[in-house]
Design a protein around this motif. Structure first.
Motif, short mmCIF file in Angstrom:
data_model
loop_
_atom_site.label_atom_id
_atom_site.label_comp_id
_atom_site.label_asym_id
_atom_site.label_seq_id
_atom_site.Cartn_x
_atom_site.Cartn_y
_atom_site.Cartn_z
N PRO C 198 -35.70 -46.85 -19.64
CA PRO C 198 -35.89 -48.37 -19.69
C PRO C 198 -34.66 -49.07 -19.19
O PRO C 198 -34.80 -50.02 -18.70
N ASN C 199 -33.47 -48.54 -19.45
CA ASN C 199 -32.34 -48.97 -18.67
C ASN C 199 -32.07 -50.67 -19.06
O ASN C 199 -31.79 -51.47 -17.86
N PHE C 256 -36.51 -54.02 -23.66
CA PHE C 256 -37.78 -53.48 -22.84
C PHE C 256 -38.42 -52.34 -23.86
O PHE C 256 -38.92 -51.39 -23.38
N HIS C 678 -41.54 -62.12 -13.13
CA HIS C 678 -40.50 -61.64 -12.03
C HIS C 678 -40.06 -60.40 -12.30
O HIS C 678 -40.29 -59.30 -11.85
N GLY C 679 -39.38 -60.00 -13.78
CA GLY C 679 -38.91 -59.01 -14.02
C GLY C 679 -39.78 -58.00 -14.48
O GLY C 679 -39.27 -56.79 -14.04
N ALA C 682 -40.84 -56.21 -11.32
CA ALA C 682 -39.63 -55.53 -10.61
C ALA C 682 -39.58 -54.24 -11.32
O ALA C 682 -39.61 -53.26 -10.87
N GLN C 683 -39.90 -54.31 -12.60
CA GLN C 683 -40.02 -52.97 -13.15
C GLN C 683 -41.14 -52.13 -12.70
O GLN C 683 -41.11 -50.79 -12.77
N LEU C 690 -39.69 -46.29 -7.14
CA LEU C 690 -38.09 -45.80 -7.00
C LEU C 690 -38.06 -44.74 -8.23
O LEU C 690 -37.37 -43.80 -8.30
N GLU C 691 -38.55 -45.18 -9.31
CA GLU C 691 -37.83 -44.57 -10.66
C GLU C 691 -38.69 -43.28 -11.06
O GLU C 691 -39.71 -43.20 -11.60
N MET C 711 -32.65 -47.37 -9.62
CA MET C 711 -33.02 -48.65 -10.24
C MET C 711 -33.45 -49.66 -8.98
O MET C 711 -32.78 -49.57 -7.87
N PRO C 712 -34.29 -50.38 -9.41
CA PRO C 712 -34.64 -51.51 -8.08
C PRO C 712 -33.40 -52.51 -8.25
O PRO C 712 -32.86 -52.90 -9.08
#
Lengths: 162, 268, 781
Positions: C198-199, C256, C678-679, C682-683, C690-691, C711-712
């Motif tokens: 989650p980060n 998150f 938006h957020g 991105a995730q 990416l992840e 991470m983005p």
């Protein structure tokens, strides 16, 4: 323990630290300036960015003793009293923050970026220059807008259409 | 971070003397952009750090005609912003502007990067392609001899990188394909063209650190154009392989990134 | 509405403290005498602890105490629980292995805590933790769920033979088989839903303070739900009785989902504070976060979709293996079951669905809810399958979706959910227009001239939010009720405090919730204070996750405001000698409709407290509370369209356009809602491109820092084109549906559908790294 002294946000600060103490720990634990954050261990997230002698650096990757004698500016030091710094105001105006944790580093990076590029900033450059700052909340959309707005830069057509 | 002690040197002589006294338990600290994260992870534990950032002799850039000399203490940002270098060797300043991020470029130095020789560091690719020289407090070493393997250089214990120097080529450029996580080079290629031929330095891809791609050099020396390397294959055996890219993928990148570097160099 | 009421773009009240560096996060807290904790964690993915020798660690400078799992057990601290009971299809309850806060016998994942050191400084605590001598006998390791189910696989828990926690099903298998028997076309694919970390940017932290004089505990913790933390820590972990425990979640830097759970560290900090007699603070570093924050996703799924000759869907079969990691985290069982399979109908009218889910133990970090929690996995299954079916059938993906949309509401799906409202075609049309789908082929040709492969992919998602009503979730196995509470306190001067059980960790509740007061009474939002995150101030609450703060949390505030308004009107009617029904409140004034008789809002409020002139029998004061339990889940839905350009030489994907057309019902603050989208996107793009989370064969987490977990960053993302339509939710007073998770739910299939469209190869797993795309491209060339 080693004595260090530095100018922080315009004031002379002194302290006694272990040599292994990071600048960010000195700011947070010794000086109580908790606006500068630690979000990673590998110098990548940028939550800890402050200015040392006028340049953006990662305070998690600098020892407090290295900064002795330097002039340090943190997020707590850029507003003029109650009057926000234009970059702070732009982040609020454009909703460039959500949880706020990466925000101090983002703003300090943005101020440095604008210092170097001024109104010639464009979206591509802003995104490149944010390579060392990670935000998990905003998707960067509004951060990019806020920085361009604060820089007085021309907005890209896609953004102007919104 | 384990306990350590910090000393600020103000001259090369003082730094070298402190290092000699302490022996292998001492480490030079320049920008600290690699050393400090390594110490934070408790993967390195030098008893003594000798800070070189305040050594005036390590500062400065001189450009004499096409001869460029950069002090080991110069930061990536200072190099990226050097108009004097840019005027004769824009490929090099552009490389410096692609290292790390702005905050890293404000602290990290060319001397530190060269001495550390991280397999994904950018400067080694350039210095190999430019036929550069690494100056230390004891001697001068050709880049080809200096970079020896993963984190392995010709430096002896206590030796300090004081400067790098090279002659600006007729054309050059650096192209960088970033690792999506670390943003370091997964493959970075610096091409340098001179009347005598073309040299190609590759970083990030090789299992033994930065290297010169000799087949690419031969092909490009005959025809300095992206398509010149089309028929070549890069042997996978010498490539790094990790979760971000297999050796086959990196071998492909060496070719593709070289082509793009050549195209960029043609534009300069 | 007033200028700051419902629908207004009100700038955030909370921003000032964050942009000036005055936020107050847990690690910013200190109390007199506070010392620091460092945890000793297992370096092995699976091992028996054969001995712990504390002598070296205890002798280190600054050490106050070294405490281990045996001491924890001896003090009666209970094992961690799973709060949602799920039964297998044979009726047997889920098989849960014991989960102690500090391991004393066996460790089952790298990073599992087994002891804690309390010392004068952080560095001394870390030094001593490193010096603790622990002997291990290593045991065989398994990290992949499908491998853990095989014969002869290493066994994690004696309670769960074969590592199988449950083998659960939903839907009607025979009806689904019958539907498939009639199919003209069947689309089959394998889906891998990648494990994510989650980060949140603020790492977890806890500060435990036992006050001996008062026999009272305080815990500052990075929690999305401090009241649940208090309840669980007292009722199940025996840390302290509930009335002797105060839990404070101050500013929290993102969650998150990962900050829902009550982790070993906060339990241990409280316990260690009593044991050592000093307040104890622990702050995670990022590597610890990777090793111990609950991960998300990690499904392997076989899916089959049956269609008739007219391209109408007949049925859907889904077989999923879900990796729950080494222990069952607090809500882990609900994620691959009731939050997943119940959404497999998507936006489509599907007569028959059958889902079978096996939940499995492995030697990895526990897996639980991460932004979307089950719904992204369901959406990825449905929307990848729909796109694949359309390609196989040679019809446009939009047309296949349109043909199968649910068009009348309420709609009962075969998998529990009863959708209450929606207009899926409206979102699809809005998305296609914003994305200029009509012009795509021209853009594709232009990209080709530059040597780039351009692709377009869409995703029509639906999700269920609110995670309520309580009766419904209770019947499905939830151990708690999932209502929300609120209290509205009107001060004698007319300013207002809203106390809410919702918790903000970036969502902007202080602003959005204040807008309800602005709307209701015409007061400025600056006259409102929103109070949350402290069990001493707010009586109870269920916290924030599942996009529930709007639909559930704000509904509770609305109910409390109703009561305040009613009482204020009674007072005003009495003072103004008017009929209660004629009183209106607007712009800060309380008026008698159709007359010039009025009182200032502050006069009514002061009157409530002076109590000099109240109606007979009325209690003084103006303060009301409400508990709100919704009648149904809410169903946000939307259409996401992603356009990519692939560089065929390197396999690099650039997202060149991303369109989100969402239906969230009523929007209170469009600026904040857009930010949430938006957020989330991105995730979602992060998951798609990416992840990747990688374990090696020995169970070491390879991607345990930002050096290896991608991470983005700003550079990876475009500007997003987002818009909303409003089909009001009939189930709550404001008609809200929720917006916090949609972006993460809807976007991954849109991205993968776009890339596979660009490269002409449908065989591509997430994250679609440059190398994977390059290989997929080479496989078809």
């Amino acid at each position: 323990m080693t004595d260090v002294s530095m100018t922080v946000n315009g004031r002379e600060m002194k302290g006694s630290v272990e040599d292994r103490t990071l600048l960010v720990q000195f700011l947070r634990d010794n000086l109580g300036l908790t606006g500068t954050h630690v979000g990673c261990d590998t110098s990548q997230c940028g939550a800890c960015v402050v200015h040392v002698d006028g340049k953006a650096v990662k305070s998690c990757t600098m020892l407090a003793v290295q900064a002795s004698g330097a002039s340090v500016t943190t997020i707590e030091g850029i507003a003029n009293g109650v009057e926000l710094h234009p970059v702070q105001a732009a982040f609020r105006e454009h909703h460039g923050l959500q949880c706020g944790f990466c925000t101090p580093g983002m703003i300090m990076t943005a101020v440095d970026m604008i210092n170097r590029h001024g109104s010639s900033l464009d979206e591509k450059t802003v995104r490149e220059e944010l390579d060392g700052n990670i935000c998990r909340c905003t998707g960067y959309h509004n951060i990019v807008k806020a920085i361009l707005s604060a820089a007085g830069a021309a907005q890209t057509p896609a953004m102007a259409a919104e | 971070m384990y306990e350590t002690s910090y000393t600020r040197a103000t001259s090369i002589e003082e730094a070298a003397r402190l290092a000699a006294e302490k022996g292998e338990e001492a480490k030079y600290l320049s920008g600290g952009m690699t050393l400090l994260p390594t110490m934070k992870q408790r993967l390195a534990a030098p008893e003594m750090l000798i800070d070189l950032r305040h050594v005036g002799e390590l500062k400065g850039i001189t450009v004499d005609g096409r001869a460029i000399r950069i002090g080991g203490g110069m930061t990536h940002a200072e190099i990226a912003q050097s108009d004097a270098i840019k005027a004769v060797c824009p490929g090099f300043t552009s490389l410096a502007g692609l290292i790390g991020d702005p905050a890293v470029r404000h602290m990290g130095t060319i001397g530190g990067s060269v001495a550390n020789f991280d397999p994904a560091a950018d400067y080694p690719a350039a210095l190999l392609a430019l036929g550069g020289t690494i100056h230390t407090d004891k001697r001068e070493i050709a880049a080809d001899d200096f970079f020896q393997g993963l984190f392995e250089t010709a430096l002896e214990e206590g030796e300090i990188v004081t400067a790098v120097s090279f002659e600006a080529p007729d054309a050059c450029a650096y192209e960088k394909f970033r690792n999506p996580a670390s943003r370091y080079a997964m493959c970075g290629v610096f091409v340098a063209k001179r009347a005598g031929g073309v040299k190609v330095g590759v970083t990030g891809a090789g299992s033994d650190g930065a290297f010169r791609w000799s087949e690419g050099e031969q092909a490009l020396s005959g025809n300095f154009a992206p398509e010149a390397v089309d028929g070549l294959t890069v042997p996978e055996g010498n490539m790094l392989s990790d979760i971000h890219g297999s050796s086959a993928y990196r071998a492909n990148l060496v070719k593709v990134v070289t082509k793009r570097a050549v195209k960029k160099a043609q534009g300069h | 509405m007033g200028v700051e009421g419902i629908g207004a773009k009100v700038l955030r009240k909370e921003d000032r403290r964050f942009i000036t560096g005055r936020g107050r996060y847990v690690d910013d807290m200190s109390v007199p005498g506070m010392k620091y904790a460092a945890f000793v964690r297992s370096p092995h993915a699976h091992a028996r602890i054969t001995g712990i020798d504390k002598s070296a660690a205890e002798a280190m400078p600054g050490v106050i105490g070294v405490l281990d799992g045996k001491q924890l057990q001896g003090d009666g601290i209970g094992n961690l629980i799973c709060g949602w009971a799920v039964s297998s299809k044979d009726g047997t309850p889920m098989k849960m292995g014991a989960y102690p806060a500090l391991a004393s016998e066996v460790v089952r994942y790298v990073g599992q805590p087994l002891a804690v050191v309390v010392a004068e400084t952080r560095a001394q605590a870390r030094d001593a933790a490193d010096a603790l001598a622990v002997e291990y006998e290593e045991l065989p390791v398994v990290t992949k769920a499908v491998d853990a189910l095989k014969d002869g696989a290493p066994q994690l828990h004696p309670e769960a033979p074969g590592n199988l926690i449950f083998d659960w099903e939903l839907g009607d298998r025979s009806a689904t088989d019958a539907a498939f028997a009639k199919a003209a076309h069947v689309t089959k694919i394998h889906i891998h839903n990648n494990r994510l970390v989650p980060n949140p940017m603020e790492p977890r932290a806890a500060l435990g303070h036992y006050d001996m004089a008062e026999d009272h505990y305080t815990c500052w913790t990075t929690s999305q739900n401090p009241h649940v933390a208090r309840l669980v820590m007292s009722a199940f972990y025996n840390v302290a009785p509930e009335h002797k425990l105060r839990v404070i979640a101050p500013d929290v830097g993102g969650g998150f989902g990962s900050k829902i759970y009550i982790y070993p560290e906060e339990i241990v900090c409280l316990w260690a504070s009593k044991r050592t007699g000093v307040p104890v603070k622990w702050t995670s570093d990022r590597t610890e976060a990777f090793l111990t924050d609950a991960h998300g996703r990690d499904h392997e799924t076989e899916v089959e979709l049956a269609l008739d000759a007219d391209n109408k869907i007949l049925g859907l079969k889904v077989e999923t293996t879900a990796n729950l990691g080494a222990y069952m985290s607090l809500f882990s069982s609900s994620v691959p079951t009731y939050l997943y399979a119940t959404l497999l109908s998507g936006q489509y009218d599907i007569p028959a669905i059958h889902a079978n889910v096996k939940a499995v133990y492995t030697n990895t970090v526990p897996v639980d809810a991460y932004r979307g929690a089950g719904r992204p996995e369901a959406t990825f299954v449905v929307e990848r399958t729909m796109e694949t079916a359309a390609r196989e059938l040679g019809i446009s993906p939009a047309e296949l979706r349109r043909k199968n949309f649910i068009r009348s509401f309420p709609h009962q799906t075969p998998v529990i959910m009863a959708y209450d409202a929606g207009d899926f075609e409206a979102c699809l049309n809005a998305g296609m227009e914003a994305a200029d789908v009509a012009g795509f082929e021209g853009r594709r040709a232009e990209a080709k001239s530059r040597g780039k492969l351009r692709g377009l992919g869409m995703s029509c998602y639906i999700e269920a939010c609110g995670i309520a009503p309580s009766k419904a979730v209770g019947s499905l196995g939830a151990g708690v009720g999932l209502w929300e509470s609120a209290e509205v306190r009107v001060n004698p001067v007319g300013t207002i405090e809203i106390l809410t059980g919702s918790h903000s960790h970036g969502q902007g509740h202080e602003t959005t919730f204040s807008q309800l007061v602005a709307e209701r009474f015409g007061l400025p939002v600056d006259n409102v204070q929103v109070i949350h995150g402290d069990t001493d101030k707010v009586q109870f609450g269920m916290g924030t996750y599942g996009s529930r703060s709007g639909a559930v949390g704000m509904s509770a505030i609305v109910k409390a405001l109703d009561k305040v308004e009613a009482k204020a009107k009674k007072i005003a009617a009495h003072v103004l000698e008017a009929d209660e029904g004629d009183i209106v409140i607007e712009n800060g004034e309380v008026k008698v409709a159709g007359t010039d008789k009025k009182l200032g809002w502050h006069e009514v409020c002061l009157g409530a407290y002076t109590a000099h002139n109240l109606p007979d029998g009325m209690e003084p004061g103006l303060k009301e509370g409400a508990f709100y339990d919704p009648t149904n889940f809410t169903f946000p839905a939307g259409c996401y369209i992603c356009e990519v350009e692939v560089d065929p030489e390197t396999g690099t994907t650039e997202v060149v356009q991303f369109v989100a057309a969402d239906d969230f019902g009523r929007v209170i603050n469009p600026m904040i809602v857009e930010g949430q989208v938006h957020g989330g996107i991105a995730q979602g793009i992060g998951q798609a491109l990416l992840e990747g989370t990688h374990y090696d064969d020995s169970g070491q987490l390879i991607t345990a820092s930002y050096m290896d977990y991608a991470m983005p960053r700003a550079w990876d993302l475009p500007m997003f084109k987002v818009s909303t339509t409003e089909t009001l939710c009939p189930g709550n007073p404001l008609g809200m549906k929720g917006c916090g998770e949609a972006g993460a739910i809807g976007s991954p299939p849109a991205v993968i559908n776009a890339i596979t469209d660009a490269i002409g190869n449908n065989d591509l797993t997430m994250p679609a790294t440059p190398e994977k795309v390059w290989k997929a491209l080479n496989a078809v060339e």
